[in-house]
Scaffold this motif. Structure first.
Motif, PDB file in Angstrom:
ATOM      1  N   ASP A   1      13.481  15.768 -23.910  1.00 25.84           N
ATOM      2  CA  ASP A   1      13.310  16.916 -24.788  1.00 25.84           C
ATOM      3  C   ASP A   1      12.582  16.420 -26.048  1.00 25.84           C
ATOM      4  OD1 ASP A   1      13.846  19.402 -26.136  1.00 25.84           O
ATOM      5  OD2 ASP A   1      15.456  18.353 -27.208  1.00 25.84           O
TER       6      ASP A   1
ATOM      7  N   ASP B   1      12.259  18.522 -29.718  1.00 26.27           N
ATOM      8  CA  ASP B   1      12.938  18.845 -30.985  1.00 26.27           C
ATOM      9  C   ASP B   1      14.402  18.426 -30.977  1.00 26.27           C
ATOM     10  OD1 ASP B   1      10.539  20.035 -31.532  1.00 26.27           O
ATOM     11  OD2 ASP B   1      11.374  21.971 -32.119  1.00 26.27           O
TER      12      ASP B   1
ATOM     13  N   TYR C   1      10.229  16.461 -37.601  1.00 29.40           N
ATOM     14  CA  TYR C   1       9.430  16.394 -36.370  1.00 29.40           C
ATOM     15  C   TYR C   1       8.789  15.003 -36.174  1.00 29.40           C
ATOM     16  CZ  TYR C   1       9.989  21.478 -36.450  1.00 29.40           C
ATOM     17  OH  TYR C   1      10.525  22.753 -36.480  1.00 29.40           O
TER      18      TYR C   1
ATOM     19  N   THR D   1      10.178  20.246 -22.657  1.00 30.37           N
ATOM     20  CA  THR D   1      10.539  20.894 -23.918  1.00 30.37           C
ATOM     21  C   THR D   1      10.370  22.400 -23.832  1.00 30.37           C
ATOM     22  OG1 THR D   1       9.711  21.103 -26.220  1.00 30.37           O
ATOM     23  CG2 THR D   1       8.136  20.380 -24.621  1.00 30.37           C
ATOM     24  N   SER D   2      10.829  23.120 -24.871  1.00 29.32           N
ATOM     25  CA  SER D   2      10.522  24.544 -24.915  1.00 29.32           C
ATOM     26  C   SER D   2       9.218  24.793 -25.669  1.00 29.32           C
ATOM     27  CB  SER D   2      11.664  25.329 -25.532  1.00 29.32           C
ATOM     28  OG  SER D   2      11.802  24.959 -26.862  1.00 29.32           O
ATOM     29  N   LYS D   3       8.580  23.730 -26.109  1.00 33.39           N
ATOM     30  CA  LYS D   3       7.295  23.896 -26.794  1.00 33.39           C
ATOM     31  C   LYS D   3       6.208  24.339 -25.807  1.00 33.39           C
ATOM     32  CE  LYS D   3       8.043  20.501 -30.512  1.00 33.39           C
ATOM     33  NZ  LYS D   3       8.076  21.397 -31.664  1.00 33.39           N
TER      34      LYS D   3
ATOM     35  N   GLU E   1       1.165  22.823 -27.993  1.00 36.45           N
ATOM     36  CA  GLU E   1       1.925  21.918 -28.865  1.00 36.45           C
ATOM     37  C   GLU E   1       2.119  20.552 -28.212  1.00 36.45           C
ATOM     38  OE1 GLU E   1       5.371  24.858 -29.294  1.00 36.45           O
ATOM     39  OE2 GLU E   1       5.388  23.861 -31.249  1.00 36.45           O
TER      40      GLU E   1
ATOM     41  N   ARG F   1       2.174  31.177 -26.637  1.00 40.98           N
ATOM     42  CA  ARG F   1       3.232  31.146 -25.632  1.00 40.98           C
ATOM     43  C   ARG F   1       2.773  31.755 -24.307  1.00 40.98           C
ATOM     44  NH1 ARG F   1       6.907  28.954 -28.687  1.00 40.98           N
ATOM     45  NH2 ARG F   1       8.488  28.853 -27.078  1.00 40.98           N
TER      46      ARG F   1
ATOM     47  N   GLY G   1      17.652  24.317 -30.455  1.00 41.87           N
ATOM     48  CA  GLY G   1      18.276  23.941 -31.724  1.00 41.87           C
ATOM     49  C   GLY G   1      18.208  25.059 -32.742  1.00 41.87           C
ATOM     50  N   ARG G   2      17.098  25.813 -32.756  1.00 41.00           N
ATOM     51  CA  ARG G   2      16.917  26.891 -33.740  1.00 41.00           C
ATOM     52  C   ARG G   2      16.944  28.285 -33.119  1.00 41.00           C
ATOM     53  NH1 ARG G   2      13.412  23.134 -36.099  1.00 41.00           N
ATOM     54  NH2 ARG G   2      13.864  22.778 -38.299  1.00 41.00           N
TER      55      ARG G   2
ATOM     56  N   HIS H   1      16.034  31.669 -26.427  1.00 43.06           N
ATOM     57  CA  HIS H   1      14.819  31.678 -25.624  1.00 43.06           C
ATOM     58  C   HIS H   1      14.977  32.656 -24.483  1.00 43.06           C
ATOM     59  CE1 HIS H   1      12.799  28.197 -27.477  1.00 43.06           C
ATOM     60  NE2 HIS H   1      14.038  27.864 -27.785  1.00 43.06           N
TER      61      HIS H   1
ATOM     62  N   LYS I   1      14.710  23.873 -17.452  1.00 46.89           N
ATOM     63  CA  LYS I   1      14.177  22.506 -17.464  1.00 46.89           C
ATOM     64  C   LYS I   1      14.600  21.743 -16.205  1.00 46.89           C
ATOM     65  CE  LYS I   1      13.925  21.952 -22.528  1.00 46.89           C
ATOM     66  NZ  LYS I   1      14.095  21.034 -23.673  1.00 46.89           N
TER      67      LYS I   1
ATOM     68  N   ASN J   1      19.701  24.191 -23.944  1.00 44.93           N
ATOM     69  CA  ASN J   1      18.541  24.354 -23.046  1.00 44.93           C
ATOM     70  C   ASN J   1      18.203  23.058 -22.307  1.00 44.93           C
ATOM     71  OD1 ASN J   1      17.465  23.194 -25.432  1.00 44.93           O
ATOM     72  ND2 ASN J   1      15.461  24.095 -25.111  1.00 44.93           N
TER      73      ASN J   1
HETATM   74  O1  LIG Z   1      14.528  26.573 -30.111  1.00 45.14           O
HETATM   75  C1  LIG Z   1      14.202  25.562 -30.744  1.00 45.14           C
HETATM   76  O2  LIG Z   1      14.834  25.159 -31.726  1.00 45.14           O
HETATM   77  C2  LIG Z   1      13.035  24.695 -30.293  1.00 45.14           C
HETATM   78  C3  LIG Z   1      13.546  23.788 -29.184  1.00 45.14           C
HETATM   79  O3  LIG Z   1      12.546  22.883 -28.717  1.00 45.14           O
HETATM   80  P1  LIG Z   1      12.934  21.691 -27.683  1.00 45.14           P
HETATM   81  O4  LIG Z   1      13.098  22.286 -26.315  1.00 45.14           O
HETATM   82  O5  LIG Z   1      14.229  21.089 -28.213  1.00 45.14           O
HETATM   83  O6  LIG Z   1      11.785  20.696 -27.779  1.00 45.14           O
HETATM   84  O7  LIG Z   1      11.867  25.409 -29.827  1.00 45.14           O
HETATM   85  C4  LIG Z   1      11.229  26.408 -30.610  1.00 45.14           C
HETATM   86  O8  LIG Z   1      11.030  26.002 -31.960  1.00 45.14           O
HETATM   87  C5  LIG Z   1      10.079  24.943 -32.159  1.00 45.14           C
HETATM   88  C6  LIG Z   1       9.967  24.658 -33.647  1.00 45.14           C
HETATM   89  O9  LIG Z   1      11.195  24.358 -34.222  1.00 45.14           O
HETATM   90  C7  LIG Z   1       8.711  25.302 -31.582  1.00 45.14           C
HETATM   91  O10 LIG Z   1       7.848  24.192 -31.733  1.00 45.14           O
HETATM   92  C8  LIG Z   1       8.847  25.685 -30.110  1.00 45.14           C
HETATM   93  O11 LIG Z   1       7.625  26.165 -29.595  1.00 45.14           O
HETATM   94  C9  LIG Z   1       9.911  26.767 -29.943  1.00 45.14           C
HETATM   95  O12 LIG Z   1      10.114  27.020 -28.579  1.00 45.14           O
END
Ligand SMILES: O=C(O)[C@@H](COP(=O)(O)O)O[C@H]1O[C@H](CO)[C@@H](O)[C@H](O)[C@H]1O
Length: 269
Positions: free
Chosen positions: A8, A10, A19, A42-44, A48, A145, A179-180, A183, A190, A218
């Protein structure tokens, strides 16, 4: 033993706030020294991830948007495998639901609950940057996205969480938590993507051990689908309390610090 490492980004390889992957550099060098592929999962978005692929000088496949798609550089594997489309230099295995459909369902959620809900598609680059701490260019890439809508519930979440989940399910979709953000996703995660890619690795290289590193809910499907799973600590020093599975190795160390330790443990096994 041949390893393939899935990570992963973030809160795991890169710090939740800055970051940066600086604290993980010794372990990144170890992986390179031992010729162990590091697969970003990742969810990015693809846009990215390509920035990290370039920084890390990675020739390897990667998995975007919570298992929405697997991007395999053409010619990376000699063995045959099924893929959905080709784009640029990739063969792409698509597992996710197209973004416009996800946006429609988010609109339905917004009109059905009494709190404000904001997805990345509702925000401009400045506001994504403000909310995430990403710089403007990174925020622009995060908004590109394809298979996952990240959204936030502004207000008392616990009163509306069940209703949001009910609507998502009624559309045959799924959700997970990073984390934030929440989704909104299709029938992908994954773990499903990791299993498909690991099968191709096995076909090409024979028996191998898969390793996974994550920090949040996730990441749980990915951690369940690998042979050696590691969970790093979140900011504040706790492990995600929604992951209680005792088979997962809990590493002392927040984000990239824990990541560094986990890889050192792995190599010295
Ligand atoms: O939900 C979230 O906190 C993060 C999780 O990303 P990871 O799957 O932990 O790499 O993903 C979102 O936020 C990111 C910025 O903090 C963005 O870069 C991602 O595109 C977005 O999906």
């Amino acid at each position: 033993m041949n390893y393939v490492v899935y990570t992963d980004l973030d809160g795991t390889l890169i710090d939740h706030d800055t970051y940066s992957y600086e604290p993980a550099k010794p372990a990144l060098e170890l992986l390179e020294k031992h010729n162990i592929p590091l697969i970003i999962c990742t969810s990015k978005t693809r846009a990215e991830i390509e920035v990290y692929v370039k920084k890390l000088n990675s020739p390897h496949p990667f998995i975007s948007e919570n298992g929405g798609a697997i991007f395999i550089p053409k010619g990376y594997f000699d063995v045959d495998y099924d893929y959905t489309i080709t784009y640029k230099n990739y063969n792409i295995i698509e597992l996710g639901t197209e973004y416009p459909k996800l946006r429609q369902v988010l609109e339905d959620i917004k009109s059905s609950v009494d709190v404000e809900i904001l997805g990345f598609g509702d925000l401009d680059d400045e506001n994504v940057s403000k909310d995430t701490g990403l710089d403007i260019e990174s925020a622009r890439l995060a908004k590109m996205r394809e298979y996952d809508e990240a959204f936030k519930v502004k207000g008392e979440e616990k009163n509306v969480a069940d209703r949001i989940i009910e609507i998502i399910k009624s559309h045959g979709l799924n959700y997970t938590r990073g984390g934030r953000y929440w989704h909104l996703i299709g029938d992908n995660d994954k773990g499903k993507a990791v299993e498909i890619l690991s099968d191709i690795y096995e076909k090409q290289f024979g028996n191998l051990q898969t390793v996974g590193l994550g920090d949040s809910l996730n990441d749980y499907p990915m951690l369940k689908s690998v042979d050696i799973p590691y969970l790093v600590q979140k900011p504040g020093g706790k492990h995600d309390d929604s992951i209680t599975d005792s088979k997962i190795n809990r590493i002392e160390g927040i984000g990239p610090k824990g990541w560094n330790q986990a890889i050192i443990n792995l190599i010295s096994r």
